[in-house]
Design a protein around this motif. Structure first.
Motif, PDB file in Angstrom:
ATOM      1  N   ALA A  49      48.420  58.759  23.100  1.00  0.00           N
ATOM      2  CA  ALA A  49      47.265  58.674  24.000  1.00  0.00           C
ATOM      3  C   ALA A  49      46.673  57.271  23.924  1.00  0.00           C
ATOM      4  O   ALA A  49      46.812  56.587  22.907  1.00  0.00           O
ATOM      5  CB  ALA A  49      46.209  59.706  23.629  1.00  0.00           C
ATOM      6  N   GLY A  50      46.004  56.875  25.004  1.00  0.00           N
ATOM      7  CA  GLY A  50      45.363  55.574  25.030  1.00  0.00           C
ATOM      8  C   GLY A  50      44.073  55.633  25.810  1.00  0.00           C
ATOM      9  O   GLY A  50      43.872  56.515  26.655  1.00  0.00           O
ATOM     10  N   ILE A  51      43.185  54.681  25.518  1.00  0.00           N
ATOM     11  CA  ILE A  51      41.889  54.638  26.189  1.00  0.00           C
ATOM     12  C   ILE A  51      41.511  53.172  26.372  1.00  0.00           C
ATOM     13  O   ILE A  51      41.717  52.347  25.487  1.00  0.00           O
ATOM     14  CB  ILE A  51      40.829  55.412  25.371  1.00  0.00           C
ATOM     15  CG1 ILE A  51      39.523  55.546  26.131  1.00  0.00           C
ATOM     16  CG2 ILE A  51      40.611  54.784  23.999  1.00  0.00           C
ATOM     17  CD1 ILE A  51      38.574  56.585  25.504  1.00  0.00           C
ATOM     18  N   ASN A  52      40.948  52.862  27.534  1.00  0.00           N
ATOM     19  CA  ASN A  52      40.603  51.466  27.773  1.00  0.00           C
ATOM     20  C   ASN A  52      39.286  51.114  27.087  1.00  0.00           C
ATOM     21  O   ASN A  52      38.662  51.956  26.429  1.00  0.00           O
ATOM     22  CB  ASN A  52      40.563  51.173  29.271  1.00  0.00           C
ATOM     23  CG  ASN A  52      39.355  51.771  29.948  1.00  0.00           C
ATOM     24  OD1 ASN A  52      38.847  52.803  29.522  1.00  0.00           O
ATOM     25  ND2 ASN A  52      38.882  51.114  30.989  1.00  0.00           N
ATOM     26  N   TRP A  53      38.859  49.872  27.256  1.00  0.00           N
ATOM     27  CA  TRP A  53      37.761  49.354  26.443  1.00  0.00           C
ATOM     28  C   TRP A  53      36.457  50.120  26.637  1.00  0.00           C
ATOM     29  O   TRP A  53      35.683  50.276  25.688  1.00  0.00           O
ATOM     30  CB  TRP A  53      37.532  47.869  26.748  1.00  0.00           C
ATOM     31  CG  TRP A  53      37.001  47.627  28.132  1.00  0.00           C
ATOM     32  CD1 TRP A  53      37.710  47.505  29.284  1.00  0.00           C
ATOM     33  CD2 TRP A  53      35.620  47.505  28.505  1.00  0.00           C
ATOM     34  NE1 TRP A  53      36.871  47.315  30.342  1.00  0.00           N
ATOM     35  CE2 TRP A  53      35.584  47.313  29.907  1.00  0.00           C
ATOM     36  CE3 TRP A  53      34.426  47.531  27.791  1.00  0.00           C
ATOM     37  CZ2 TRP A  53      34.387  47.150  30.599  1.00  0.00           C
ATOM     38  CZ3 TRP A  53      33.230  47.368  28.480  1.00  0.00           C
ATOM     39  CH2 TRP A  53      33.223  47.183  29.869  1.00  0.00           C
ATOM     40  N   ASP A  54      36.206  50.631  27.833  1.00  0.00           N
ATOM     41  CA  ASP A  54      34.924  51.312  28.061  1.00  0.00           C
ATOM     42  C   ASP A  54      35.058  52.820  28.124  1.00  0.00           C
ATOM     43  O   ASP A  54      34.083  53.518  28.410  1.00  0.00           O
ATOM     44  CB  ASP A  54      34.263  50.792  29.331  1.00  0.00           C
ATOM     45  CG  ASP A  54      35.081  51.086  30.584  1.00  0.00           C
ATOM     46  OD1 ASP A  54      34.626  50.710  31.684  1.00  0.00           O
ATOM     47  OD2 ASP A  54      36.167  51.670  30.461  1.00  0.00           O
TER      48      ASP A  54
END
Length: 123
Positions: A49-54
């Protein structure tokens, strides 16, 4: 430089839940995209899984969609992986990683890595 420390792994029965945490130290945590990867014995490390900066944009590998949720709290310099309905095939060492750029699925897109936390799911 960013240092990452994972926690929250353990042994759980199939169908159970765990929440992994990844605490970051260093500068500008909020500027990094964050990812979770895992590596099972004898297998290559894979994107989970990944999530962007905000925290607006997330991405999941197909096998965990609907079961896992990634989130982050930039005020606490922490990223989380909520894992529900765990299966024996989720057994692996789970790593968090930080990337300068956008959320990606490739290992070489990430610049910093934690040491990993073991998750074991019994059947």
């Amino acid at each position: 430089q960013v240092q990452l420390v994972e926690s929250g792994g353990g042994l759980v029965q199939a169908g159970g839940s765990l929440r992994l945490s990844c605490a970051a130290s260093g500068r500008a945590f909020g500027r990094y995209s964050m990812g979770w990867f895992r590596q099972a014995p004898g297998k290559e490390r894979e994107f989970v899984a990944g999530i962007n900066w905000d925290g607006v944009s997330t991405d999941y590998t197909d096998s965990v969609k609907g079961r896992f949720a990634i989130s982050r709290d930039n005020a606490k310099n922490t990223v989380y992986l909520e894992m529900n309905y765990l299966k024996p095939e989720d057994t692996a060492v789970y790593y968090c990683a930080a990337a300068f750029l956008r959320v990606g699925r490739l290992i070489n897109e990430y610049n910093y890595w934690g040491q990993g936390t073991q998750v074991t799911v019994s059947s």
